[in-house]
Design a protein around this motif. Structure first.
Motif, short mmCIF file in Angstrom:
data_model
loop_
_atom_site.label_atom_id
_atom_site.label_comp_id
_atom_site.label_asym_id
_atom_site.label_seq_id
_atom_site.Cartn_x
_atom_site.Cartn_y
_atom_site.Cartn_z
N MET A 143 0.86 -1.19 0.00
CA MET A 143 0.00 0.00 0.00
C MET A 143 0.89 1.23 0.00
SD MET A 143 -3.27 -0.94 2.28
CE MET A 143 -2.61 -2.01 3.53
N LEU A 144 0.51 2.21 -0.80
CA LEU A 144 1.30 3.45 -0.89
C LEU A 144 0.48 4.57 -0.24
CD1 LEU A 144 2.32 3.05 -4.66
CD2 LEU A 144 3.62 2.33 -2.65
N HIS A 145 0.93 4.96 0.94
CA HIS A 145 0.17 5.98 1.69
C HIS A 145 0.69 7.38 1.42
CE1 HIS A 145 -1.67 2.75 3.96
NE2 HIS A 145 -0.46 2.27 4.21
N ASP A 146 1.82 7.46 0.73
CA ASP A 146 2.50 8.76 0.67
C ASP A 146 2.40 9.43 -0.70
OD1 ASP A 146 3.99 6.94 -0.66
OD2 ASP A 146 5.87 7.32 0.40
N GLN A 147 1.48 8.96 -1.52
CA GLN A 147 1.38 9.53 -2.86
C GLN A 147 0.45 10.75 -2.88
OE1 GLN A 147 3.14 7.82 -5.60
NE2 GLN A 147 4.07 7.03 -3.74
N GLU A 148 -0.61 10.66 -2.08
CA GLU A 148 -1.59 11.75 -2.01
C GLU A 148 -2.08 11.87 -0.59
OE1 GLU A 148 -5.12 12.37 -4.44
OE2 GLU A 148 -3.97 11.41 -6.07
N PRO A 149 -2.41 13.10 -0.15
CA PRO A 149 -2.78 13.27 1.26
C PRO A 149 -4.04 12.50 1.66
CG PRO A 149 -2.97 15.35 0.02
CD PRO A 149 -2.35 14.35 -0.89
N ASN A 150 -5.02 12.38 0.79
CA ASN A 150 -6.23 11.69 1.25
C ASN A 150 -6.61 10.47 0.41
OD1 ASN A 150 -6.89 13.29 -0.86
ND2 ASN A 150 -7.97 14.81 0.39
N THR A 152 -5.06 6.27 -0.52
CA THR A 152 -4.03 5.23 -0.45
C THR A 152 -4.09 4.43 -1.74
OG1 THR A 152 -4.00 5.05 1.96
CG2 THR A 152 -3.37 3.09 0.73
N TYR A 153 -2.95 4.20 -2.33
CA TYR A 153 -2.90 3.41 -3.57
C TYR A 153 -2.40 2.01 -3.26
CZ TYR A 153 -3.46 7.80 -6.14
OH TYR A 153 -3.92 8.96 -6.62
N VAL A 154 -2.74 1.10 -4.14
CA VAL A 154 -2.28 -0.27 -3.99
C VAL A 154 -1.40 -0.63 -5.18
CG1 VAL A 154 -2.96 -2.70 -3.89
CG2 VAL A 154 -4.27 -0.98 -2.64
N ASP A 155 -0.20 -1.14 -4.89
CA ASP A 155 0.72 -1.59 -5.93
C ASP A 155 0.86 -3.11 -5.80
OD1 ASP A 155 2.76 -2.19 -7.63
OD2 ASP A 155 4.30 -1.01 -6.59
N LEU A 156 0.42 -3.84 -6.82
CA LEU A 156 0.41 -5.30 -6.73
C LEU A 156 1.65 -5.96 -7.35
CD1 LEU A 156 -3.37 -6.06 -7.46
CD2 LEU A 156 -2.18 -6.00 -5.25
N ASN A 157 2.68 -5.18 -7.62
CA ASN A 157 3.87 -5.80 -8.24
C ASN A 157 4.41 -6.96 -7.41
OD1 ASN A 157 3.81 -4.11 -10.38
ND2 ASN A 157 5.61 -2.89 -9.81
N ARG A 158 4.38 -6.81 -6.10
CA ARG A 158 4.95 -7.85 -5.24
C ARG A 158 3.95 -8.98 -4.98
NH1 ARG A 158 7.06 -5.36 0.12
NH2 ARG A 158 5.05 -6.19 0.76
N ALA A 159 2.66 -8.71 -5.24
CA ALA A 159 1.62 -9.72 -4.93
C ALA A 159 1.88 -10.99 -5.73
CB ALA A 159 0.24 -9.16 -5.26
N GLY A 160 1.97 -12.09 -5.05
CA GLY A 160 2.17 -13.38 -5.73
C GLY A 160 3.62 -13.78 -5.89
N THR A 161 4.53 -12.89 -5.49
CA THR A 161 5.95 -13.25 -5.53
C THR A 161 6.20 -14.42 -4.57
OG1 THR A 161 6.53 -10.98 -6.01
CG2 THR A 161 8.27 -12.33 -5.11
N ALA A 162 7.09 -15.33 -4.97
CA ALA A 162 7.33 -16.52 -4.14
C ALA A 162 8.21 -16.20 -2.94
CB ALA A 162 8.00 -17.62 -4.98
N LEU A 163 7.75 -16.64 -1.78
CA LEU A 163 8.55 -16.52 -0.56
C LEU A 163 8.81 -17.91 -0.01
CD1 LEU A 163 6.64 -13.77 1.48
CD2 LEU A 163 8.67 -13.47 0.06
#
Ligand code: ADP
Ligand code: MG
Length: 498
Positions: A143-150, A152-163
């Motif tokens: 989650m990106l909380h620092d892009q806009e004051p009010n 929150t954006y979601v970046d799914l690039n990492r979603a599904g990466t193998a751990l």
């Protein structure tokens, strides 16, 4: 078992720390665990997302064979049991950056079972941490909380990466042991090529479980295997540096002791470490396994491995850190400590072996792990990219061995080599740094000194150790170039010391 459990003095008597770590290591792979989307650092938001990762209706996960291979390779590197049959479960959570509403993980039947890691401590001693399991699972998005004051954006690039989640038994007893464990684990993973080990990017991070107990309780746990002898644990999430791991543990243990000594109880919970304040704070009360409603993922078949395939992976493993350490000790007569420092990085061990050919093994080890390592770390340079190649260090060591320069002068020569002034022999020649072993030249200096300091010369007869003063003077007069052994011998003869 660890020998270094440290007692912490409380108001009501001594306490001990017990630590178990869950390390999340991102699998080194070009594609995600269940989709073909690329894995990489630095792509723009949501540029590396397949429909499966975004949980679009009707999409089906397909297991990435390479990620499975990497997990098997890691299991073999941890001397662990490889489970030929494992399966994937859904672990239910709600997070805005987890669009499926569950994480695909392994609960009951992980791909890798029990193993062990031998850990080096700073004093050269070792202890063993038992590995409980290693399982494969998906990472979440961000989650990106620092892009806009009010917003929150979601970046799914990492979603599904193998751990790979590597779960240890609670076998560490102080913060230094926990940090040393993560360090060794990282070394093993990097040797295997199964994780890049980049902690700054969060590609290797630890959940640190901390509890405290009274002396004797841990031994009871080891004898019986029953966790009921241990205190209640708190789990500090996602700590991604050795320093933070240590600081978080120190703080958390004290916090728990204070609560217990005030008559309170520890509640199992998940906490966060705040590096700025050096404190841990509560994030949420700890779920139990039942809260996750684990159940086998109906979209995925059980994972069955062909034993021949596992054997093939095993045969392809590189020489691993422990084997390399044992070999360096046997082949070059190095101490466990020196060998342990050299093997931390494969490239460092390679560098050493390239430099040591025909040279004094201990001297080369010292130069590689002290002077060279200090310069490289100050310049943030990988040893593989060192401007001074192994042959350069070998030449320098040869000059010391042959008595051409003293170790002290060698430090100066090394500085000049680092500054790019040339090869060791060229520098010694050009700057006139050759050690003076020539008795004639030294005799002149010594005779002058004795004549100028008759009082000191007389005193040496009663107090032979005062000869050191003369040695120092000769060194000074020759700019440090006099061969100390030759100087000593001459002085003793001239001053009449037995
Ligand atoms: P969960 O995912 O619920 O945290 P896991 O079984 O995956 O559970 O991991 C539990 C971790 O906590 C293991 O590393 C284990 O060694 C450690 N642990 C369990 N009990 C204690 C305890 N009393 N003190 C410290 N660590 C503990
Ligand atoms: Mg956990």
């Amino acid at each position: 078992m660890s020998e270094t459990s440290k007692l912490i003095e409380g108001r009501t008597g001594p306490w001990e720390i017990v630590l178990g770590l869950e390390v999340h290591a991102q699998v080194a792979s070009n594609a995600k665990l269940f989709s073909g989307a690329a894995v990489g650092f630095g792509a723009g938001p949501n540029e590396q997302v397949a429909l499966v990762d975004a949980a679009m209706p009707g999409m089906l996960p397909v297991i990435n064979r390479y990620c499975v291979e990497q997990a098997v390779r890691t299991g073999l590197g941890l001397k662990a049991q490889i489970n030929l049959k494992s399966h994937f479960d859904r672990k239910s959570y709600f997070f805005p950056d987890l669009p499926q509403g569950y994480q695909i993980s392994q609960y009951k039947d992980p791909i890798v079972g029990e193993g062990e890691v031998i850990v080096e401590l700073d004093d050269g001693s070792t202890f063993t941490v038992r590995i409980e399991r290693l399982h494969l699972e998906q990472d979440a998005g961000k989650m990106l909380h620092d892009q806009e004051p009010n917003a929150t954006y979601v970046d799914l690039n990492r979603a599904g990466t193998a751990l790979m989640e590597i779960v240890s038994m609670p076998d560490m007893r102080c913060s230094a042991e926990a940090a040393a464990y993560v360090k060794k684990l990282r070394t093993i993973l990097v040797y295997l090529g199964t994780c890049d080990g980049d902690m700054e990017k969060g590609n290797l991070r630890a959940d640190v479980n901390v509890s405290v107990c009274r002396p004797g309780d841990y031994e009871k746990f080891r004898e019986t295997g029953s966790f009921s002898h241990l205190g209640t644990r708190c789990e500090i999430k996602n700590v991604n540096s050795y320093r933070y791991i240590q600081a978080a543990i120190e703080y958390e243990a004290r916090r728990q002791i204070e609560i217990l000594e005030d008559g309170g109880k520890i509640h199992q919970e998940t906490r966060l470490f705040d590096p700025g304040k050096g404190e841990t704070r509560s994030m949420r009360s700890k779920e139990d396994a039942a809260d996750y409603r684990y159940f086998p993922d109906p979209d995925l078949l059980p994972l069955e491995l062909d034993p021949a395939w596992v054997k093939k992976i095993e045969a392809s493993l590189p020489e691993l850190p422990d084997a390399k350490k044992a070999r360096l000790q046997a082949q070059y007569g190095l101490s466990a400590y020196d060998a342990g420092v050299l093997i931390i990085e494969q490239a460092r061990a390679d560098y050493y072996e390239a430099a040591v050919k025909g040279r004094d093994a201990k001297l080369v080890a010292n130069w590689v792990t002290n002077e060279l390592a200090a310069k490289l770390s100050a310049g943030n340079i990988d040893i593989a990219d060192s401007p001074l190649k192994p042959a350069a260090i070998a030449e320098l060591v040869q000059l010391i061995e042959e008595g051409v320069i003293s170790s002290k002068i060698a430090k100066d020569v090394f500085e000049r080599m680092w500054a790019g002034e040339g090869r060791a022999s060229e520098i010694v020649e050009a700057a006139g740094l050759k050690q003076v072993s020539d008795t004639g030249a030294l005799e002149g200096v010594i005779d002058t000194l004795i004549a100028a300091n008759p009082g000191q010369a007389a005193a040496v007869k009663d107090r032979p150790q005062a000869v050191g003063w003369f040695v120092g003077q000769v060194m000074k007069a020759t700019g440090g170039k006099a061969n100390p052994a030759a100087v000593n011998q001459l002085l003793r003869a001239k001053l009449g010391i037995e």
